[in-house]
Design an enzyme around this catalytic site. Structure first.
Site, PDB file in Angstrom:
ATOM      1  N   GLN A   1     -21.604-107.311 -26.438  1.00 36.92           N
ATOM      2  CA  GLN A   1     -20.833-108.346 -25.750  1.00 36.92           C
ATOM      3  C   GLN A   1     -21.658-109.054 -24.678  1.00 36.92           C
ATOM      4  OE1 GLN A   1     -16.866-105.772 -25.705  1.00 36.92           O
ATOM      5  NE2 GLN A   1     -16.535-107.709 -24.677  1.00 36.92           N
TER       6      GLN A   1
ATOM      7  N   SER B   1     -23.607-100.993 -27.515  1.00 37.53           N
ATOM      8  CA  SER B   1     -22.171-100.924 -27.235  1.00 37.53           C
ATOM      9  C   SER B   1     -21.367-101.339 -28.468  1.00 37.53           C
ATOM     10  CB  SER B   1     -21.836-101.778 -26.003  1.00 37.53           C
ATOM     11  OG  SER B   1     -20.515-101.553 -25.576  1.00 37.53           O
ATOM     12  N   LEU B   2     -20.709-102.497 -28.426  1.00 37.53           N
ATOM     13  CA  LEU B   2     -19.988-103.004 -29.584  1.00 37.53           C
ATOM     14  C   LEU B   2     -20.869-103.018 -30.833  1.00 37.53           C
ATOM     15  CD1 LEU B   2     -18.016-104.892 -31.250  1.00 37.53           C
ATOM     16  CD2 LEU B   2     -19.134-106.778 -30.061  1.00 37.53           C
TER      17      LEU B   2
ATOM     18  N   ARG C   1     -10.699-101.355 -31.544  1.00 36.65           N
ATOM     19  CA  ARG C   1     -11.517-101.073 -30.358  1.00 36.65           C
ATOM     20  C   ARG C   1     -11.354-102.181 -29.327  1.00 36.65           C
ATOM     21  NH1 ARG C   1     -16.839-101.921 -28.321  1.00 36.65           N
ATOM     22  NH2 ARG C   1     -17.971-100.021 -27.720  1.00 36.65           N
TER      23      ARG C   1
ATOM     24  N   HIS D   1     -17.776 -99.004 -20.102  1.00 32.68           N
ATOM     25  CA  HIS D   1     -18.632 -97.810 -20.037  1.00 32.68           C
ATOM     26  C   HIS D   1     -18.453 -97.032 -18.733  1.00 32.68           C
ATOM     27  CE1 HIS D   1     -20.452 -98.786 -23.843  1.00 32.68           C
ATOM     28  NE2 HIS D   1     -20.607-100.030 -23.429  1.00 32.68           N
TER      29      HIS D   1
ATOM     30  N   GLN E   1     -18.602 -93.118 -26.448  1.00 37.69           N
ATOM     31  CA  GLN E   1     -19.495 -94.197 -26.041  1.00 37.69           C
ATOM     32  C   GLN E   1     -18.788 -95.198 -25.137  1.00 37.69           C
ATOM     33  OE1 GLN E   1     -19.290 -97.771 -27.444  1.00 37.69           O
ATOM     34  NE2 GLN E   1     -21.189 -97.886 -28.602  1.00 37.69           N
TER      35      GLN E   1
END
Length: 309
Positions: free
Chosen positions: A11, A90-91, A115, A194, A247
């Site tokens: 992102q 991440s994503l 998600r 996170h 995560q």
């Protein structure tokens, strides 16, 4: 020649129009996008024509960016370039799962939609902000974060750490960083990702993946590196689910991931998805590596030409 790694963007790299020329010129990408549109109507208009504010909204960003990340990898593979290892920021880790066949494209898209929804909901419970802090001593920054009640979350590369937390607390940290003449940049994301604030999203995704009837998770056919550990994913379903869902509320160990890849023989990194952020991280972490990026037809052509030299 050493191994090739595909790296999938996260992102903050999204922009209106992303993926459009791949959609119009690569049949496999068109099929991927059309199937996603059937599953989540309005996705293509968000990708191709969405406003900055619309694309910044997490529940929109994630499915849109996932598709472009995966489309870039598909275009590379159609042209004969295949990865030996994959990782996603991440994503991007969900796109890496699809690329490594740990999840089917359909299941991965369904998962990334869920998600995004869960993280959107979690982010609405707090006014969250993320900033990238440049060239500050790691231990000093970690100590400052502790003092201000914020979290060092993304260890991107030497000299760059992302801090996440409540906007009010981040503002106070920014004042101190300014006094210390430390450069920082606010990220184009919609929450304090996170961090422990995302625990609800992490738990929700774990519950979503609890039933084997909903998602078929397979052992990756190539090494899939995890943000949480900076090491390859475990090869059992329970371990994979835990790694993927934890995560969301844990730090991204990206610098360590890149270093481990290089140690394992990777010398060519190809960023798949919008922008060149991950390419920059590679350059600072593994300076001797060959680095390419694919985000559209032009960059695909340049990468193909570069790979033959």
């Amino acid at each position: 020649m050493g191994k090739i790694a595909f790296l999938f963007a996260g992102q903050g790299s999204q922009y209106a129009g992303m993926g459009k020329d791949l959609y119009e010129n690569v049949p496999e990408v068109q099929s991927l996008f059309d199937n996603a549109e059937g599953e989540r109507p309005g996705t293509l208009s968000q990708m191709f024509e969405g406003t900055e504010e619309e694309l910044k909204k997490t529940e929109n960003t994630q499915p849109c960016l996932f598709l472009v990340d995966l489309a870039c990898a598909m275009a590379l593979e159609k042209n004969g370039i295949k990865p030996d290892v994959v990782a996603g920021f991440s994503l991007g880790e969900v796109a890496a799962m699809a690329s490594s066949k740990a999840l089917s494209n359909e299941d991965a898209f369904k998962l990334v939609c869920k998600r995004g929804q869960l993280m959107q909901k979690a982010s609405e419970s707090i006014d969250g902000v993320m900033i990238a802090v440049m060239r500050m001593d790691k231990e000093e920054l970690v100590q400052l974060c502790s003092e201000y009640g914020v979290y060092p979350v993304n260890f991107n590369c030497p000299g760059q750490i992302v801090v996440s937390g409540e906007a009010e607390r981040i503002e106070k940290l920014k004042e101190t960083l300014t006094e210390k003449k430390v450069r920082f940049v606010q990220l184009a994301v919609g929450g304090a990702f996170h961090t422990p604030y995302m625990k609800g999203a992490s738990d929700g995704l774990k519950e979503e993946l609890a039933s084997e009837k909903l998602y078929n998770i397979n052992k990756p056919y190539i090494f899939l590196y995890a943000n949480k550990t900076a090491k390859p994913y475990p090869d059992n379903r329970e371990g994979m689910v835990e790694t993927l869902t934890d995560q969301i509320s844990n730090s991204v160990k990206w610098e360590e991931t890149l270093a481990n890849m290089a140690e394992d023989g990777v010398d060519t990194f190809i960023e798949c998805g919008p922008g060149k952020t991950l390419s920059g991280f590679v350059k600072r972490t593994v300076p001797e590596a060959r680095i390419f990026n694919v985000c559209d037809l032009d960059s695909l052509k340049l990468t193909m030409e570069g790979m033959t030299k």
